[in-house]
Design a protein around this motif. Sequence first.
Motif, PDB file in Angstrom:
ATOM      1  N   ASP A  70      85.365  88.246  21.258  1.00 16.55           N
ATOM      2  CA  ASP A  70      85.946  88.691  19.991  1.00 16.55           C
ATOM      3  C   ASP A  70      87.252  87.943  19.745  1.00 16.55           C
ATOM      4  OD1 ASP A  70      83.975  90.530  19.420  1.00 16.55           O
ATOM      5  OD2 ASP A  70      85.052  92.241  20.273  1.00 16.55           O
ATOM      6  N   LYS A  71      87.644  87.864  18.480  1.00 14.52           N
ATOM      7  CA  LYS A  71      88.885  87.178  18.126  1.00 14.52           C
ATOM      8  C   LYS A  71      89.919  88.185  17.634  1.00 14.52           C
ATOM      9  CE  LYS A  71      86.788  82.696  17.089  1.00 14.52           C
ATOM     10  NZ  LYS A  71      86.668  81.596  16.108  1.00 14.52           N
ATOM     11  N   VAL A  72      91.188  87.832  17.865  1.00 12.00           N
ATOM     12  CA  VAL A  72      92.295  88.720  17.522  1.00 12.00           C
ATOM     13  C   VAL A  72      93.364  87.919  16.794  1.00 12.00           C
ATOM     14  CG1 VAL A  72      94.050  90.292  18.411  1.00 12.00           C
ATOM     15  CG2 VAL A  72      91.848  90.098  19.593  1.00 12.00           C
ATOM     16  N   LEU A  73      93.784  88.408  15.634  1.00 14.38           N
ATOM     17  CA  LEU A  73      94.860  87.764  14.882  1.00 14.38           C
ATOM     18  C   LEU A  73      96.204  88.227  15.442  1.00 14.38           C
ATOM     19  CD1 LEU A  73      93.433  88.124  11.258  1.00 14.38           C
ATOM     20  CD2 LEU A  73      93.704  85.987  12.542  1.00 14.38           C
ATOM     21  N   ILE A  74      97.027  87.239  15.845  1.00 14.48           N
ATOM     22  CA  ILE A  74      98.286  87.519  16.537  1.00 14.48           C
ATOM     23  C   ILE A  74      99.413  86.747  15.862  1.00 14.48           C
ATOM     24  CG2 ILE A  74      99.534  87.227  18.717  1.00 14.48           C
ATOM     25  CD1 ILE A  74      96.853  87.583  20.152  1.00 14.48           C
ATOM     26  N   PRO A  75     100.542  87.420  15.567  1.00 15.80           N
ATOM     27  CA  PRO A  75     101.637  86.721  14.875  1.00 15.80           C
ATOM     28  C   PRO A  75     102.336  85.707  15.779  1.00 15.80           C
ATOM     29  CG  PRO A  75     102.316  88.940  15.512  1.00 15.80           C
ATOM     30  CD  PRO A  75     100.854  88.842  15.815  1.00 15.80           C
ATOM     31  N   ASN A  76     102.759  84.609  15.169  1.00 13.84           N
ATOM     32  CA  ASN A  76     103.529  83.558  15.838  1.00 13.84           C
ATOM     33  C   ASN A  76     104.737  83.241  14.948  1.00 13.84           C
ATOM     34  OD1 ASN A  76     104.512  81.300  17.180  1.00 13.84           O
ATOM     35  ND2 ASN A  76     102.911  79.929  16.418  1.00 13.84           N
ATOM     36  N   PRO A  77     105.969  83.670  15.330  1.00 15.82           N
ATOM     37  CA  PRO A  77     106.343  84.293  16.590  1.00 15.82           C
ATOM     38  C   PRO A  77     105.965  85.771  16.625  1.00 15.82           C
ATOM     39  CG  PRO A  77     108.255  84.151  15.171  1.00 15.82           C
ATOM     40  CD  PRO A  77     107.151  83.446  14.454  1.00 15.82           C
ATOM     41  N   PRO A  85      92.712  84.724  21.213  1.00 13.74           N
ATOM     42  CA  PRO A  85      93.801  84.834  20.243  1.00 13.74           C
ATOM     43  C   PRO A  85      93.636  83.817  19.111  1.00 13.74           C
ATOM     44  CG  PRO A  85      94.636  84.550  22.500  1.00 13.74           C
ATOM     45  CD  PRO A  85      93.178  84.218  22.517  1.00 13.74           C
ATOM     46  N   VAL A  86      93.874  84.269  17.901  1.00 15.00           N
ATOM     47  CA  VAL A  86      93.946  83.379  16.739  1.00 15.00           C
ATOM     48  C   VAL A  86      95.333  83.609  16.134  1.00 15.00           C
ATOM     49  CG1 VAL A  86      93.012  82.793  14.478  1.00 15.00           C
ATOM     50  CG2 VAL A  86      91.465  83.526  16.317  1.00 15.00           C
ATOM     51  N   PHE A  87      96.203  82.632  16.275  1.00  9.05           N
ATOM     52  CA  PHE A  87      97.587  82.814  15.869  1.00  9.05           C
ATOM     53  C   PHE A  87      97.753  82.545  14.379  1.00  9.05           C
ATOM     54  CE2 PHE A  87      97.706  81.719  20.371  1.00  9.05           C
ATOM     55  CZ  PHE A  87      98.442  82.786  20.862  1.00  9.05           C
ATOM     56  N   TYR A  88      98.424  83.472  13.706  1.00 12.86           N
ATOM     57  CA  TYR A  88      98.786  83.230  12.314  1.00 12.86           C
ATOM     58  C   TYR A  88     100.292  83.010  12.267  1.00 12.86           C
ATOM     59  CZ  TYR A  88      99.914  88.310  11.988  1.00 12.86           C
ATOM     60  OH  TYR A  88     100.420  89.580  12.175  1.00 12.86           O
ATOM     61  N   GLU A  89     100.680  81.900  11.650  1.00 11.96           N
ATOM     62  CA  GLU A  89     102.076  81.487  11.688  1.00 11.96           C
ATOM     63  C   GLU A  89     102.924  82.252  10.672  1.00 11.96           C
ATOM     64  OE1 GLU A  89     102.484  77.280  11.455  1.00 11.96           O
ATOM     65  OE2 GLU A  89     101.631  76.957  13.455  1.00 11.96           O
ATOM     66  N   LEU A  90     104.063  82.708  11.149  1.00 11.63           N
ATOM     67  CA  LEU A  90     105.085  83.295  10.291  1.00 11.63           C
ATOM     68  C   LEU A  90     106.199  82.274  10.155  1.00 11.63           C
ATOM     69  CD1 LEU A  90     105.268  86.856  11.916  1.00 11.63           C
ATOM     70  CD2 LEU A  90     103.771  86.071  10.077  1.00 11.63           C
TER      71      LEU A  90
END
Length: 381
Positions: A118-125, A141-146
């Motif tokens: 499974d995939k998980v959207l994780i904030p970066n930072p 982990p699938v990082f979404y950039e902030l």
Amino acid sequence: MIEVANRLHTVEEYYFSKKLREVNLLIANGKPIINLGIGSPDLPPPQEVVDAISKSLLETNAHKYQSYQGLPALREAMAAFYNTYFQVTLNSATDILPLMGSKEGIMHISMAYLNEGDKVLIPNPGYPTYQSVTRLLGAEPVFYELDESENWLPDLEALEKLDLSKVKLMWVNYPHMPTGAKATKTLFEDLVAFAKRHHILIVNDNPYSFILNDSQISILSIAGAKDVCLELNSLSKTFNMAGWRVGMVVGSSAHIDNILKVKSNMDSGMFYGIQKGAIEALKCSKSWFESLNEVYKERRDLVWQLAEALNCTYDKNACGLFVWAKLPPSIEAEAFIDTVLKNNDIFITPGTIFGSQGEGFIRFSLCATSESLREAISRVK
């Protein structure tokens, strides 16, 4: 030699676990280190909380196993707290699960919902534990950039362009750690709609609402949010009870039941005395937050001066227990904090431990006395 589980190769020891050993060694060797790294409140909890815990030790039930769901009075206090400060109505019997700190909730929620692959959207930072727990469970982990230019808020239009078919979970964290950015009602409305379109469970990690912030908001205050959202909260920062480990996850009864299946197999209930203390903490009036924030305002002003002395910039509209500061161009965060530690005996957190988007930033904790902060400014100047 017995080989460790493969999952252990997906994570490293927590940054502060490693770095604080180095800092403590310096202190043991006589270095006068000022620790502005970790957000461990140095102020005491409310006196009525300490009194409640002390009194509880003499009660008949103090030494017994406790309910996996916590004392009914604790859940009722949590429900009342959410109703008073977030205008969210919760059923104390079904919609609340007390936790031994919200950090364990990250693991329990992930174990309840994630399968391998499974995939998980994780904030970066973002908080490093989101990533480490995801990897430990074999999820991706699938990082979404902030980005600073967008006030550290997620770009949902960019996320819509991704293949979200395997995304099961999304972590959001507002007020945001480490940047101190605040969410808006519009953002939470958009997140709820996004979650419903893509059948994603969104978890808002919300422990910083009451620190230097006049506008508390819960994602569960949005219409329909309970269908697709959970929220974590904690007494650690709000009531200076970090080492006592009291938190909660709130949401629909169906989601809470799933998490309870995991939690009830992991511990044997929270210590009775801590629960009694937490009940008293949650009853505190607004004057508690006002007095707490008076201290943090003074400290934040001093940290701003320290940041300026280090040629950093910062956002005065940010909230929370930290100051997120931008380094001058072309300076690497980890090299910078090591130099300050060596030359000035001050420990600051590099932004890179929160993700690649943290490069060029450092984070100051407000968990140090004004006297220590003035000394830090003096050393730098």
